[in-house]
Scaffold this motif. Structure first.
Motif, PDB file in Angstrom:
ATOM      1  N   TRP A   7       0.817  -1.219   0.000  1.00 14.58           N
ATOM      2  CA  TRP A   7       0.000   0.000   0.000  1.00 14.58           C
ATOM      3  C   TRP A   7       0.849   1.267   0.000  1.00 14.58           C
ATOM      4  CZ3 TRP A   7      -4.589   1.593  -1.258  1.00 14.58           C
ATOM      5  CH2 TRP A   7      -5.019   2.852  -0.825  1.00 14.58           C
ATOM      6  N   LEU A  12      -0.667   3.708  -2.735  1.00 10.69           N
ATOM      7  CA  LEU A  12      -0.866   5.073  -2.240  1.00 10.69           C
ATOM      8  C   LEU A  12      -0.118   6.119  -3.077  1.00 10.69           C
ATOM      9  CD1 LEU A  12      -2.265   6.917  -0.255  1.00 10.69           C
ATOM     10  CD2 LEU A  12      -0.380   6.506   1.357  1.00 10.69           C
ATOM     11  N   TYR A  57     -11.028   1.986  -6.139  1.00 12.45           N
ATOM     12  CA  TYR A  57     -10.388   3.275  -5.875  1.00 12.45           C
ATOM     13  C   TYR A  57     -10.239   4.095  -7.155  1.00 12.45           C
ATOM     14  CZ  TYR A  57      -8.994   1.756  -1.192  1.00 12.45           C
ATOM     15  OH  TYR A  57      -9.002   1.327   0.115  1.00 12.45           O
ATOM     16  N   ARG A  82     -13.497   6.449  -3.263  1.00 11.24           N
ATOM     17  CA  ARG A  82     -12.524   5.819  -2.346  1.00 11.24           C
ATOM     18  C   ARG A  82     -11.110   6.320  -2.605  1.00 11.24           C
ATOM     19  NH1 ARG A  82     -12.878  -0.491  -1.601  1.00 11.24           N
ATOM     20  NH2 ARG A  82     -11.791   0.088   0.302  1.00 11.24           N
ATOM     21  N   ALA A  86      -8.748   8.332   0.002  1.00  8.55           N
ATOM     22  CA  ALA A  86      -7.471   7.723   0.393  1.00  8.55           C
ATOM     23  C   ALA A  86      -6.280   8.607   0.027  1.00  8.55           C
ATOM     24  CB  ALA A  86      -7.325   6.347  -0.257  1.00  8.55           C
ATOM     25  N   SER A  87      -6.393   9.360  -1.076  1.00 12.44           N
ATOM     26  CA  SER A  87      -5.291  10.215  -1.512  1.00 12.44           C
ATOM     27  C   SER A  87      -5.209  11.513  -0.722  1.00 12.44           C
ATOM     28  CB  SER A  87      -5.442  10.549  -2.997  1.00 12.44           C
ATOM     29  OG  SER A  87      -6.558  11.405  -3.207  1.00 12.44           O
ATOM     30  N   PRO A  92     -11.933  12.338   4.927  1.00 20.10           N
ATOM     31  CA  PRO A  92     -12.371  10.964   5.218  1.00 20.10           C
ATOM     32  C   PRO A  92     -13.903  10.928   5.338  1.00 20.10           C
ATOM     33  CG  PRO A  92     -10.706  11.693   6.798  1.00 20.10           C
ATOM     34  CD  PRO A  92     -11.051  12.873   5.952  1.00 20.10           C
TER      35      PRO A  92
END
Length: 96
Positions: A7, A12, A57, A82, A86-87, A92
């Motif tokens: 990840w 990521l 994602y 998503r 996440a980025s 959130p």
């Protein structure tokens, strides 16, 4: 034998790069665009994109040229909700 989590090393950085490029005005991304903006090999990038698409994602289309045995190209890449969260491009999700 322990599995090396990918990840932080693969997925990521791809999401963060996509968010930066989208924020800079790139309407649609291709794996070639990401390859030049990351330090990932073509095989690492293809692995990360395949996983990110399968996990919801990123949206994109896999493209293979003829009898090419190398990693596929990905076209029409864009972050989904998503991926945006996440980025860090979006906040959130808030639990109800």
């Amino acid at each position: 034998m322990a599995v090396d989590p990918t990840w932080n090393r693969l997925e990521l950085p791809v999401l963060e790069t996509m968010a930066q490029m989208e924020d800079a005005g790139a309407p649609v991304l291709r794996s070639n665009d990401l390859a030049s903006a990351t330090s990932l090999s073509p095989a690492q990038l293809a692995l990360a994109l395949r996983r990110l698409i399968q996990a919801g994602y990123v949206a994109g289309t896999e493209y293979r040229r003829g009898n090419d045995d190398g990693p596929p190209d990905y076209l029409e890449l864009r972050l989904l909700e998503r991926g945006l969260r996440a980025s860090g491009a979006w906040p959130p999700a808030v639990a109800p």
